[in-house]
Design an enzyme around this catalytic site. Structure first.
Site, PDB file in Angstrom:
ATOM      1  N   CYS A 118       0.864  -1.194   0.000  1.00 17.23           N
ATOM      2  CA  CYS A 118       0.000   0.000   0.000  1.00 17.23           C
ATOM      3  C   CYS A 118       0.889   1.229   0.000  1.00 17.23           C
ATOM      4  O   CYS A 118       1.922   1.263   0.675  1.00 17.23           O
ATOM      5  CB  CYS A 118      -0.899  -0.004   1.240  1.00 17.23           C
ATOM      6  SG  CYS A 118      -2.032   1.411   1.316  1.00 17.23           S
ATOM      7  N   CYS A 125       0.463   0.210  10.463  1.00 16.03           N
ATOM      8  CA  CYS A 125      -0.033  -0.862   9.597  1.00 16.03           C
ATOM      9  C   CYS A 125       1.118  -1.609   8.929  1.00 16.03           C
ATOM     10  O   CYS A 125       1.997  -0.994   8.321  1.00 16.03           O
ATOM     11  CB  CYS A 125      -0.958  -0.267   8.537  1.00 16.03           C
ATOM     12  SG  CYS A 125      -1.458  -1.456   7.273  1.00 16.03           S
ATOM     13  N   GLY A 169      -3.929  -3.217   1.258  1.00 18.16           N
ATOM     14  CA  GLY A 169      -4.092  -2.216   0.207  1.00 18.16           C
ATOM     15  C   GLY A 169      -5.246  -1.261   0.420  1.00 18.16           C
ATOM     16  O   GLY A 169      -6.092  -1.455   1.295  1.00 18.16           O
ATOM     17  N   GLU A 170      -5.237  -0.219  -0.395  1.00 19.14           N
ATOM     18  CA  GLU A 170      -6.268   0.820  -0.316  1.00 19.14           C
ATOM     19  C   GLU A 170      -7.219   0.641  -1.512  1.00 19.14           C
ATOM     20  O   GLU A 170      -6.870   0.957  -2.654  1.00 19.14           O
ATOM     21  CB  GLU A 170      -5.590   2.200  -0.343  1.00 19.14           C
ATOM     22  CG  GLU A 170      -6.514   3.382  -0.521  1.00 19.14           C
ATOM     23  CD  GLU A 170      -7.744   3.368   0.388  1.00 19.14           C
ATOM     24  OE1 GLU A 170      -7.580   3.286   1.613  1.00 19.14           O
ATOM     25  OE2 GLU A 170      -8.877   3.415  -0.150  1.00 19.14           O
ATOM     26  N   SER A 199     -13.537  -0.448   2.955  1.00 19.06           N
ATOM     27  CA  SER A 199     -12.839   0.389   3.934  1.00 19.06           C
ATOM     28  C   SER A 199     -11.820   1.262   3.220  1.00 19.06           C
ATOM     29  O   SER A 199     -11.067   0.784   2.371  1.00 19.06           O
ATOM     30  CB  SER A 199     -12.123  -0.518   4.947  1.00 19.06           C
ATOM     31  OG  SER A 199     -11.421   0.248   5.897  1.00 19.06           O
ATOM     32  N   SER A 222     -11.489   4.891   7.645  1.00 19.31           N
ATOM     33  CA  SER A 222     -10.474   4.662   8.672  1.00 19.31           C
ATOM     34  C   SER A 222     -10.011   6.018   9.186  1.00 19.31           C
ATOM     35  O   SER A 222      -9.097   6.621   8.637  1.00 19.31           O
ATOM     36  CB  SER A 222      -9.296   3.882   8.072  1.00 19.31           C
ATOM     37  OG  SER A 222      -9.729   2.594   7.694  1.00 19.31           O
ATOM     38  N   LEU A 223     -10.659   6.498  10.230  1.00 19.68           N
ATOM     39  CA  LEU A 223     -10.414   7.868  10.692  1.00 19.68           C
ATOM     40  C   LEU A 223      -9.180   7.925  11.603  1.00 19.68           C
ATOM     41  O   LEU A 223      -8.234   8.639  11.324  1.00 19.68           O
ATOM     42  CB  LEU A 223     -11.670   8.381  11.411  1.00 19.68           C
ATOM     43  CG  LEU A 223     -11.750   9.890  11.614  1.00 19.68           C
ATOM     44  CD1 LEU A 223     -11.751  10.635  10.290  1.00 19.68           C
ATOM     45  CD2 LEU A 223     -12.999  10.246  12.421  1.00 19.68           C
ATOM     46  N   ASN A 298      -3.474  -3.994  16.729  1.00 22.04           N
ATOM     47  CA  ASN A 298      -2.699  -5.236  16.686  1.00 22.04           C
ATOM     48  C   ASN A 298      -1.226  -4.839  16.658  1.00 22.04           C
ATOM     49  O   ASN A 298      -0.827  -4.044  15.805  1.00 22.04           O
ATOM     50  CB  ASN A 298      -2.964  -6.009  15.379  1.00 22.04           C
ATOM     51  CG  ASN A 298      -4.352  -6.593  15.333  1.00 22.04           C
ATOM     52  OD1 ASN A 298      -4.840  -7.128  16.315  1.00 22.04           O
ATOM     53  ND2 ASN A 298      -4.989  -6.470  14.184  1.00 22.04           N
ATOM     54  N   CYS A 339      -6.423  -8.299   7.872  1.00 22.91           N
ATOM     55  CA  CYS A 339      -7.835  -7.955   7.905  1.00 22.91           C
ATOM     56  C   CYS A 339      -8.233  -7.601   9.327  1.00 22.91           C
ATOM     57  O   CYS A 339      -9.073  -8.255   9.928  1.00 22.91           O
ATOM     58  CB  CYS A 339      -8.655  -9.125   7.392  1.00 22.91           C
ATOM     59  SG  CYS A 339      -8.111  -9.642   5.773  1.00 22.91           S
TER      60      CYS A 339
HETATM   61  N1  SAH Z   1      -6.534   0.637   3.278  1.00 22.22           N
HETATM   62  C1  SAH Z   1      -7.852   0.538   3.788  1.00 22.22           C
HETATM   63  C2  SAH Z   1      -8.342  -0.887   3.966  1.00 22.22           C
HETATM   64  C3  SAH Z   1      -7.358  -1.898   4.449  1.00 22.22           C
HETATM   65  S1  SAH Z   1      -6.759  -1.693   6.105  1.00 22.22           S
HETATM   66  C4  SAH Z   1      -8.004   1.310   5.071  1.00 22.22           C
HETATM   67  O1  SAH Z   1      -6.995   1.747   5.606  1.00 22.22           O
HETATM   68  O2  SAH Z   1      -9.141   1.497   5.492  1.00 22.22           O
HETATM   69  C5  SAH Z   1      -8.165  -2.304   7.006  1.00 22.22           C
HETATM   70  C6  SAH Z   1      -8.264  -1.699   8.404  1.00 22.22           C
HETATM   71  O3  SAH Z   1      -7.299  -2.272   9.271  1.00 22.22           O
HETATM   72  C7  SAH Z   1      -8.085  -0.182   8.453  1.00 22.22           C
HETATM   73  O4  SAH Z   1      -9.088   0.437   9.240  1.00 22.22           O
HETATM   74  C8  SAH Z   1      -6.754  -0.059   9.123  1.00 22.22           C
HETATM   75  O5  SAH Z   1      -6.608   1.171   9.730  1.00 22.22           O
HETATM   76  C9  SAH Z   1      -6.778  -1.232  10.075  1.00 22.22           C
HETATM   77  N2  SAH Z   1      -5.455  -1.578  10.572  1.00 22.22           N
HETATM   78  C10 SAH Z   1      -4.290  -1.550   9.900  1.00 22.22           C
HETATM   79  N3  SAH Z   1      -3.270  -1.920  10.707  1.00 22.22           N
HETATM   80  C11 SAH Z   1      -3.827  -2.179  11.907  1.00 22.22           C
HETATM   81  C12 SAH Z   1      -3.276  -2.594  13.165  1.00 22.22           C
HETATM   82  N4  SAH Z   1      -1.963  -2.818  13.322  1.00 22.22           N
HETATM   83  N5  SAH Z   1      -4.131  -2.773  14.189  1.00 22.22           N
HETATM   84  C13 SAH Z   1      -5.467  -2.558  14.032  1.00 22.22           C
HETATM   85  N6  SAH Z   1      -6.030  -2.161  12.889  1.00 22.22           N
HETATM   86  C14 SAH Z   1      -5.214  -1.967  11.833  1.00 22.22           C
HETATM   87 FE1  SF4 Z   2      -2.734   1.250   3.507  1.00 19.86          FE
HETATM   88 FE2  SF4 Z   2      -4.963   0.894   4.967  1.00 19.86          FE
HETATM   89 FE3  SF4 Z   2      -2.565   0.017   5.856  1.00 19.86          FE
HETATM   90 FE4  SF4 Z   2      -3.039   2.644   5.772  1.00 19.86          FE
HETATM   91  S1  SF4 Z   2      -4.114   1.127   7.046  1.00 19.86           S
HETATM   92  S2  SF4 Z   2      -1.158   1.611   5.059  1.00 19.86           S
HETATM   93  S3  SF4 Z   2      -4.285   2.790   3.923  1.00 19.86           S
HETATM   94  S4  SF4 Z   2      -3.666  -0.703   4.069  1.00 19.86           S
END
Ligand code: SAH
Ligand code: SF4
Length: 370
Positions: A118, A125, A169-170, A199, A222-223, A298, A339
């Site tokens: 991403c 993330c 990914g986004e 999302s 994802s705010l 996580n 996920c």
């Molecule tokens: N890129 C998109 C969708 C994939 S990420 C987005 O960011 O919305 C899916 C979700 O997992 C997002 O809400 C993201 O913020 C959350 N996420 C990513 N890493 C995480 C982590 N380490 N702990 C909890 N949630 C996480």
């Molecule tokens: Fe990409 Fe979503 Fe992870 Fe942010 S949380 S890096 S937008 S996959």
């Protein structure tokens, strides 16, 4: 170049059959087999004579996803797949079955990835770490659903009823493939947009565009931060599309589609768990009539951040009083998943009561926040 079978509708498959000198109804037979969970290769389409299979196989590719590894949790009700794509690349796909309850029918949800890596680079993330390798094709997205459906089928579970675009990914940075895959899931797999959640980290122009597609999927934003200074750090895309414009897009999307907006909040100890952030989130959620989904972070390798202590989580949730909110119960987080949100949606969760306190834990199957 063979064409992925999963992006072709019945009429196209009949055309292919006719072009190969086969009766067009062979195309219909093939079409019926594509989404049958027990069929994982063209050889498995027993209705077709071997010669027809060979001819079709020379033109069509049965799947673009080869499962490279598979792991289970929750006694087999959660299956995590490493989906192998062309070029030796892999993405994660998760399938999760929740049993029927007196209040809710059984469901099986698949969490798909839309990109390998991403480009957004949110620091909490794991997916964003190595940047973007490439976007998935529409076929690769829907073939993840087919692979997950087969994995459930092998365990006597399924069929797939819901999909969430919350893997790697986004999705809205891979707009065309995402929208094409949503249409295919609706028309070919029978998973209507109303049972799909996309999302996004906040690609504002794409949210406006998605509202015009006639695809009423639930949008989850994802705010993670309620002011631009903090969100610029947590979701770097915020520098291009700040919170005001994002919330306006989310609200317009909800109005256009009639779907309630979700706001996702990855709760990080000492970073975005203050009562000030909660109060600001509460105002934003109220204004947008949005549901809030709190996901204690996580832990990922190499990050000093993690979920807050339970008391801080409770304070944060108490400050959200009056807002529809759910929080993931982190106990038993057996499959760490890209996920993250799938787990937040489906795992055992605790309800946030109107007074801001946490209700007793209940299995996800017995309660629905959406
Ligand atoms: N890129 C998109 C969708 C994939 S990420 C987005 O960011 O919305 C899916 C979700 O997992 C997002 O809400 C993201 O913020 C959350 N996420 C990513 N890493 C995480 C982590 N380490 N702990 C909890 N949630 C996480
Ligand atoms: Fe990409 Fe979503 Fe992870 Fe942010 S949380 S890096 S937008 S996959």
């Amino acid at each position: 170049m063979s064409v992925p079978i999963s992006i072709l509708d019945e009429a196209s498959l009949r055309d292919v059959a006719a072009r190969l000198g086969l009766p067009p109804w062979r195309g219909t037979q093939l079409h019926e087999a594509v989404w049958r969970p027990g069929v994982t290769a063209l050889d498995g389409v027993r209705q077709l004579p071997p010669a027809a299979r060979d001819a079709l196989g020379a033109e069509l590719r049965f799947t673009t996803v080869e499962v490279a590894a598979e792991s289970e949790a929750d006694g087999g009700a959660t299956v995590k797949l490493l989906s192998g794509l062309d070029g030796g690349l892999t993405v994660e796909t998760v399938a999760m079955e929740t049993r029927a309850s007196p209040r809710r029918a059984r469901r099986a949800t698949v969490c798909v990835s839309t990109q390998v890596g991403c480009a957004v680079g949110c620091p909490f993330c794991a997916t964003g770490r190595a940047g973007l390798r490439r976007s998935c094709t529409a076929a690769e997205i829907v073939d993840q659903v087919r692979a997950a459906s087969a994995a459930l089928h092998r365990r006597g579970l399924g069929p797939v009823t819901h999909a969430v675009y919350m893997g790697m990914g986004e999705p809205l940075a891979n707009y065309e493939a995402t929208v094409e895959s949503l249409r295919i899931l609706g028309s070919e797999a029978g998973i209507s947009p109303r049972r799909i959640t996309v999302s996004t980290s906040g690609v504002v122009p794409a949210i406006h565009r998605l509202a015009t597609e006639g695809l009423p999927v639930t949008l989850a934003i994802s705010l993670h931060a309620a002011d631009d200074e903090l969100r610029d750090r947590l979701v770097p895309l915020n520098r291009a599309h700040p919170i005001d414009s994002l919330m306006a897009a989310g609200t317009a999307y909800a109005e256009a589609t009639g779907r309630r907006l979700s706001l996702e909040w990855c709760l990080i100890g000492g970073v975005n768990d203050s009562e000030e952030q909660a109060a600001a989130l509460r105002r934003l959620a109220h204004a947008a009539r949005a549901h809030v989904n709190v996901i204690p972070m996580n832990v990922i390798d190499g990050s000093p951040w993690g979920p807050p202590p339970a008391a801080a989580t409770r304070r944060f949730l108490a400050a959200l009083r009056g807002v529809r909110a759910t929080v993931r119960d982190t106990r038993g987080a057996a499959t760490e998943a890209a996920c993250g949100q799938l787990r937040a949606t489906l795992e055992t969760r605790r309800a946030l009561l109107p007074d801001g306190s946490l209700g007793p834990p209940r299995p996800a199957a017995t309660r629905s926040a959406r």
